[in-house]
Enzyme design. Structure first.
Site, PDB file in Angstrom:
ATOM      1  N   ASP A   1     -56.167 -10.524 -36.616  1.00 39.74           N
ATOM      2  CA  ASP A   1     -56.835  -9.893 -37.748  1.00 39.74           C
ATOM      3  C   ASP A   1     -56.582 -10.771 -38.978  1.00 39.74           C
ATOM      4  O   ASP A   1     -55.724 -11.663 -38.944  1.00 39.74           O
ATOM      5  CB  ASP A   1     -56.260  -8.486 -37.931  1.00 39.74           C
ATOM      6  CG  ASP A   1     -56.884  -7.753 -39.100  1.00 39.74           C
ATOM      7  OD1 ASP A   1     -58.106  -7.849 -39.258  1.00 39.74           O
ATOM      8  OD2 ASP A   1     -56.141  -7.101 -39.851  1.00 39.74           O
TER       9      ASP A   1
ATOM     10  N   ASP B   1     -52.511  -5.201 -37.943  1.00 38.69           N
ATOM     11  CA  ASP B   1     -51.622  -4.297 -38.682  1.00 38.69           C
ATOM     12  C   ASP B   1     -52.264  -2.961 -39.029  1.00 38.69           C
ATOM     13  O   ASP B   1     -51.569  -1.981 -39.265  1.00 38.69           O
ATOM     14  CB  ASP B   1     -51.135  -4.964 -39.979  1.00 38.69           C
ATOM     15  CG  ASP B   1     -52.263  -5.103 -41.001  1.00 38.69           C
ATOM     16  OD1 ASP B   1     -53.366  -5.515 -40.588  1.00 38.69           O
ATOM     17  OD2 ASP B   1     -52.041  -4.810 -42.192  1.00 38.69           O
TER      18      ASP B   1
END
Length: 649
Positions: free
Chosen positions: A352, A542
């Site tokens: 990400d 996350d």
């Protein structure tokens, strides 16, 4: 993915920990008591050494009854635990195990009159067991030590009075006081204007972290300066520290493929060597003219002693315990030794962007609106207060510096696009341009040319303006990508942010493949495509929207400092200090662990096969067999210790 059958270490009953079974359970006893537990072994060793000194140094010959009496006493003192385990195993129908093999071999030595050798085999076997116990305890120490960082008391403020209670008795919403130097026992929100904390227990970072009123503070942090007050936000059992401890405790229950192979191998190996030993004793009767049962029985006993699989069955998990412990010391929680193996097989790391490769700390850069700017920022911040996304936090923080924000209701999150809600009676949309498109709101086409992250705003189906937000790349992100490339691992970036922003970050980090404008399901699809192409994938994320793709990857990695609870729970590996460079460290730890484990397997099997052949041929005796067996086990243990002494960066 969690192993729900594992029992937390803290909940294991003490009596069970010391109770001998067919496994090496004595390793669970407290380390300081191991020498006391083995007092019989030391007495047996003293008798054996005294007998050998009298016989071979002083040339004093004992009478046979005295010799037999001493040796039987020494044998029972040393061998009682092994004989008891063998007896219990046979009662359960488990005849083929190392305890039975060792008992048969030593009793066979007594049968042919080799009393001192029989005692020596048992004594040194038990010494080997003791060293293995100490080694396993030491390898688990860095993991078990985490249990000591959870405080067992907290000062709660009730009706103006300070009461010291157990953290589990504190209710959500209560105010607690933490003195300077104390560990925080519960997750909560800081009420004091400003405070500094040592967060190393959670993140591995020794640098103090300064928090301000309204910031989240977590169990396990140490208050460094003044007395602080905080409001409890999470129950004791649900705090981030409690979940971390549960993850680490569960890790030892998940076995790597190598461990599972060795366990299955030992079940097949043990009966095979038993019947081979029986063949060594009986088959020569049909082929050797000068066959003597006593001589070939001795050779069979040597064969059984060296064939004992304990060096394999202990040194392999010991290596993996060492790997998990080393990872823990580097701020990396590995939820099972199987994931250490997976890290050695990676071909691709998919990451990400926000909060993973970038800081995730955004600042409002520019505001363009047709409304009064103060009214505009008030409205946007009111809606964004309902989100935990870093961009939303940046907007709320900016608005807080300017003015108070109005009341908001009926907030809805539109996955991957933004938020919808009612602010002061008006329907407000805040998010990317896809959100405005979804609700058929027209906007200036030049907005699509803006590279920075943009939050477009619509009120009552009319476009009213936008904000631009800037993020920064993490200090070690570029080096991480370079190090992964050196290891032959490709880095791919997936993000919900717009493609222009994603490509800009990718160019900074020298990532050749990057995709933007992705919804959570798009990320899942991309990773599935990579897996279908035969790649071994680690996904690093996350946010809560990363949880599905973290679960899909071969190794799901979560950033544990700022990461969402859902992602941390789903992940196989948690990086506590949010540094992407720890991905490389985790891979190195996996490779080191696997290397040491296979070194132990090759060493143990190589020496055993050689000495078994020598024993069957009458070249090796029981003394050499036992020293070879114990020696191999100790070498394997020392080799596994190398993992724990490593410092990686």
């Amino acid at each position: 993915m969690k192993n729900t059958n594992s029992v937390p270490l803290a909940q294991q009953a003490p009596e069970k920990a010391n109770k001998p079974t067919h496994e090496h359970n004595h390793s669970k006893a407290p380390e300081e008591s191991l020498l006391q537990i083995y007092w019989r072994l030391w007495l047996s060793l003293a008798i054996l050494i005294g007998f050998l000194l009298l016989t071979f140094v002083l040339s004093y010959e004992l009478t046979q009854p005295v010799e037999i009496g001493l040796m039987v006493a020494a044998y029972l003192l040393a061998g009682y635990p092994t004989l008891e385990r063998a007896f219990r195993a046979i009662k359960r129908g488990d005849f083929f195990n190392e305890f039975t093999l060792m008992s048969i071999a030593t009793l066979g030595a007594f049968y042919i009159g080799e009393y001192s050798e029989g005692v020596a085999v048992m004594v040194f076997y038990e010494i080997g067991e003791l060293f293995q116990s100490l080694a396993v305890n030491r390898s688990k120490r860095s993991i078990k030590a985490l249990l000591d960082i959870r405080p067992d008391s907290v000062t709660v403020v009730r009706n103006g009075n300070h009461q010291i209670i157990h953290p589990s008795d504190a209710a959500i919403g209560e105010m607690i006081m933490v003195k300077a130097g104390e560990k925080i026992a519960l997750d909560g929100t800081l009420l004091t204007q400003k405070a500094t904390f040592n967060t190393s227990a959670l993140t591995g970072e020794s640098r103090p972290d300064t928090k301000h009123a309204g910031d989240a503070v977590l169990a396990g942090m140490i208050n460094l300066e003044t007395v602080i007050e905080m409001q409890v936000s999470t129950a004791f059992k649900d705090s981030k520290l409690s979940r971390i401890l549960s993850m680490v405790q569960d890790a030892t229950a998940r076995k790597a493929p190598t461990q599972l192979f060795i366990s299955r191998f030992a079940k097949v190996y043990t009966p095979i060597v038993f019947f081979l030993a029986l063949s060594v004793i009986l088959f020569p009767f049909f082929f050797v003219d000068t066959y003597q049962f006593k001589e070939w029985l001795y050779r069979g006993m040597v064969f059984l002693v060296i064939a004992c699989p304990c060096a394999l069955t202990v040194s392999i998990p010991l290596g993996y315990f060492g790997g998990i412990g080393l990872a823990s010391r580097h701020g990396i929680l590995v939820k099972g030794s199987n994931f250490l193996d997976v890290m050695t097989e990676l071909t691709t790391v998919v990451s990400d962007k926000t909060g993973t490769l970038t800081q995730g700390v955004f600042k409002v850069q520019e505001i363009k609106t047709s409304l009064d700017e103060q009214e505009f920022i008030q409205t946007v911040a009111a809606l964004e207060k309902s989100s935990t996304h870093p961009i939303a936090k940046a907007i709320v923080e900016y608005a807080h510096e300017k003015t108070q924000t109005p009341h908001v209701e009926k907030v809805e999150e539109v996955a991957g696009q933004g938020l919808k809600g009612i602010v002061a009676g008006k329907t407000v949309l805040c998010g990317n341009l896809k959100l405005l498109q979804k609700f058929n709101i027209t906007y200036p086409t030049e907005l699509e040319q803006i590279v920075d992250t943009i939050v477009a705003v619509g009120i009552d189906n009319q476009y009213v303006g936008y904000l631009t937000i800037a993020d920064e790349v993490k200090d070690d992100a570029a080096q991480t990508v370079a190090d992964l490339k050196k290891l032959g691992i490709e880095t791919i970036m997936l993000s919900g942010d717009k493609t222009a922003v994603v490509q800009k970050i990718a160019d900074q980090l020298h990532i050749s493949t990057a995709y933007g404008d992705l919804l959570p399901e798009d990320k899942v699809q991309k990773v599935q495509e990579l897996k279908n192409a035969g790649k071994r994938i680690a996904f690093v994320g996350d946010g809560v929207n990363d949880a599905p793709v973290v679960a899909l990857a071969d190794a799901g990695i979560a950033m544990g400092g700022l990461g969402s609870d859902a992602t941390i729970e789903t992940a196989d590996i948690v990086i506590q200090n949010d540094q992407p460079s720890r991905i490389v460290v985790a891979i190195k730890i996996g490779k080191l662990t696997k290397q040491v484990v296979w070194q132990n397997i090759i060493l143990a099997m190589g020496v055993k096969i050689a000495v078994m052949a020598l024993g069957a041929g009458g070249v090796a005796n029981l003394w050499e067999a036992v020293f070879a067996d114990v020696g191999v086990a100790l070498l394997a243990i020392l080799n596994a210790y190398r993992i724990q002494s490593k410092t990686l960066s």
